[in-house]
Design a protein around this motif. Structure first.
Motif, mmCIF file in Angstrom:
data_model
loop_
_atom_site.group_PDB
_atom_site.id
_atom_site.type_symbol
_atom_site.label_atom_id
_atom_site.label_comp_id
_atom_site.label_asym_id
_atom_site.label_seq_id
_atom_site.Cartn_x
_atom_site.Cartn_y
_atom_site.Cartn_z
ATOM 1 N N UNK A 58 0.801 -1.218 0.000
ATOM 2 C CA UNK A 58 0.000 0.000 0.000
ATOM 3 C C UNK A 58 0.839 1.276 0.000
ATOM 4 N N UNK A 59 2.079 1.198 0.512
ATOM 5 C CA UNK A 59 2.943 2.375 0.545
ATOM 6 C C UNK A 59 4.006 2.359 -0.545
ATOM 7 N N UNK A 60 3.911 1.451 -1.456
ATOM 8 C CA UNK A 60 4.882 1.358 -2.553
ATOM 9 C C UNK A 60 4.440 2.267 -3.701
ATOM 10 N N UNK A 61 5.273 3.228 -4.101
ATOM 11 C CA UNK A 61 4.916 4.101 -5.242
ATOM 12 C C UNK A 61 4.969 3.305 -6.534
ATOM 13 N N UNK A 62 3.852 2.771 -6.918
ATOM 14 C CA UNK A 62 3.840 1.773 -7.971
ATOM 15 C C UNK A 62 4.113 2.336 -9.362
ATOM 16 N N UNK A 63 4.101 3.650 -9.496
ATOM 17 C CA UNK A 63 4.412 4.199 -10.804
ATOM 18 C C UNK A 63 5.899 4.068 -11.122
ATOM 19 N N UNK A 74 14.841 -15.151 -2.477
ATOM 20 C CA UNK A 74 15.405 -13.805 -2.521
ATOM 21 C C UNK A 74 14.457 -12.853 -3.253
ATOM 22 N N UNK A 75 14.770 -11.578 -3.120
ATOM 23 C CA UNK A 75 13.859 -10.554 -3.632
ATOM 24 C C UNK A 75 14.643 -9.413 -4.253
ATOM 25 N N UNK A 76 14.006 -8.754 -5.215
ATOM 26 C CA UNK A 76 14.585 -7.585 -5.855
ATOM 27 C C UNK A 76 13.611 -6.424 -5.780
ATOM 28 N N UNK A 77 14.131 -5.271 -5.429
ATOM 29 C CA UNK A 77 13.363 -4.022 -5.421
ATOM 30 C C UNK A 77 13.955 -3.124 -6.498
ATOM 31 N N UNK A 78 13.103 -2.625 -7.375
ATOM 32 C CA UNK A 78 13.568 -1.798 -8.488
ATOM 33 C C UNK A 78 12.908 -0.424 -8.460
ATOM 34 N N UNK A 80 12.460 2.771 -11.155
ATOM 35 C CA UNK A 80 12.677 3.278 -12.512
ATOM 36 C C UNK A 80 11.565 4.238 -12.899
ATOM 37 N N UNK A 81 11.852 5.500 -13.131
ATOM 38 C CA UNK A 81 13.151 6.157 -12.981
ATOM 39 C C UNK A 81 13.361 6.676 -11.564
ATOM 40 N N UNK A 82 14.608 6.729 -11.153
ATOM 41 C CA UNK A 82 14.911 7.248 -9.819
ATOM 42 C C UNK A 82 14.725 8.762 -9.785
ATOM 43 N N UNK A 83 14.249 9.258 -8.646
ATOM 44 C CA UNK A 83 14.074 10.685 -8.423
ATOM 45 C C UNK A 83 14.912 11.115 -7.222
ATOM 46 N N UNK A 84 15.170 12.413 -7.121
ATOM 47 C CA UNK A 84 16.004 12.923 -6.034
ATOM 48 C C UNK A 84 15.458 12.512 -4.668
ATOM 49 N N UNK A 85 14.153 12.501 -4.537
ATOM 50 C CA UNK A 85 13.513 12.168 -3.274
ATOM 51 C C UNK A 85 13.615 10.704 -2.886
ATOM 52 N N UNK A 86 14.160 9.884 -3.772
ATOM 53 C CA UNK A 86 14.325 8.459 -3.464
ATOM 54 C C UNK A 86 15.594 8.192 -2.671
ATOM 55 N N UNK A 87 16.429 9.208 -2.491
ATOM 56 C CA UNK A 87 17.645 9.031 -1.709
ATOM 57 C C UNK A 87 17.270 8.619 -0.293
ATOM 58 N N UNK A 88 17.761 7.470 0.130
ATOM 59 C CA UNK A 88 17.369 6.902 1.410
ATOM 60 C C UNK A 88 18.142 5.613 1.631
ATOM 61 N N UNK A 89 17.933 5.016 2.821
ATOM 62 C CA UNK A 89 18.424 3.674 3.092
ATOM 63 C C UNK A 89 17.276 2.705 2.834
#
Lengths: 115, 118
Positions: A58-63, A74-78, A80-89
């Motif tokens: 529900x909190x995943x920005x699916x766009x 195992x799992x992968x998180x992708x 695309x495209x990255x935005x400045x506000x995605x900077x995080x741990x």
């Protein structure tokens, strides 16, 4: 002692580029979580898997964000495209439903910097 | 929705002294779990201590203990005989006690950065 593995540990990318993070949970843990921790804040859940199925996104920005756990391991998180506000741990955690309190064990995280 | 508030962004303590970190939460549930997690610099988050809401007795783990006040929705962490290795970010977290689905997710506070001075 078994640990949650994540890679890469650090990632620097330019905005509009695609990035991917990988997580390998503790063997046998059916539940896997991806959290995002913005600097100065606590982690917030992005997506939760039970085996290969999404339980909560529900909190995943699916766009721009996608997550998969194809074989229930195992799992992968992708992004695309990255935005400045995605900077995080980006933290991955896993838990065993049969374990006490469904305790979550965390990996070391991937620190993403978007320029 | 549940919320967790940590009102102390930073705390400091002298080695061997005692420090208390504060946490308050808001929930409409009667049964839940509360946790304190420690996140050392560049290392993974680890569980320090947990408390079940149905238990009146405060949890204790060696030098770490909690003061759980259910009516006040308060859950503070006391670290006794502070050591240099205790320096870290500490997060208070809430989890529903209901089984299944998204009930297992943790809701975190913003954290308290603890500095231990030699």
């Amino acid at each position: 002692e078994a640990e949650v593995a994540q890679s890469p540990r650090y990632k620097i990318t330019e905005k509009s580029q695609a990035v991917a993070f990988w997580c390998d949970p503790i063997s046998g843990h059916a539940t896997l979580y991806w959290y995002r921790q913005i600097l100065g804040q606590g982690p917030e859940l992005l997506v939760q898997f039970q085996d290969e199925s999404v339980v909560d996104d529900s909190q995943l920005p699916k766009d721009r964000f996608s997550a998969e756990r194809l074989k229930g391991v195992d799992s992968t998180l992708k992004i695309q495209p990255a935005e400045l506000g995605d900077s995080a741990m980006y933290l991955c955690a896993s838990s065993d439903l049969a374990g006490a309190y469904n305790e979550q064990f965390f990996g070391p995280g991937t620190r993403l910097t978007v320029l | 929705a549940q919320t967790v508030t940590q009102s102390q962004p930073e705390m400091s303590v002298q080695e061997a002294e005692t420090v208390t970190l504060s946490c308050t939460y808001d929930t409409s549930e009667s049964d839940y779990y509360l946790f304190w997690y420690k996140q050392p610099p560049s290392r993974q988050m680890i569980l320090v201590i947990r408390q079940e809401a149905y238990k009146q007795q405060n949890a204790t783990e060696n030098r770490f203990s909690v003061n759980f006040q259910k009516a006040a929705k308060s859950f503070s962490l006391k670290i006794s005989d502070s050591q240099l290795g205790d320096a870290a970010m500490y997060f208070c977290a809430y989890r529903s006690a209901r089984d299944g689905g998204s009930n297992y997710k943790l809701t975190f506070g913003k954290g308290t950065l603890l500095t231990v001075n030699p």
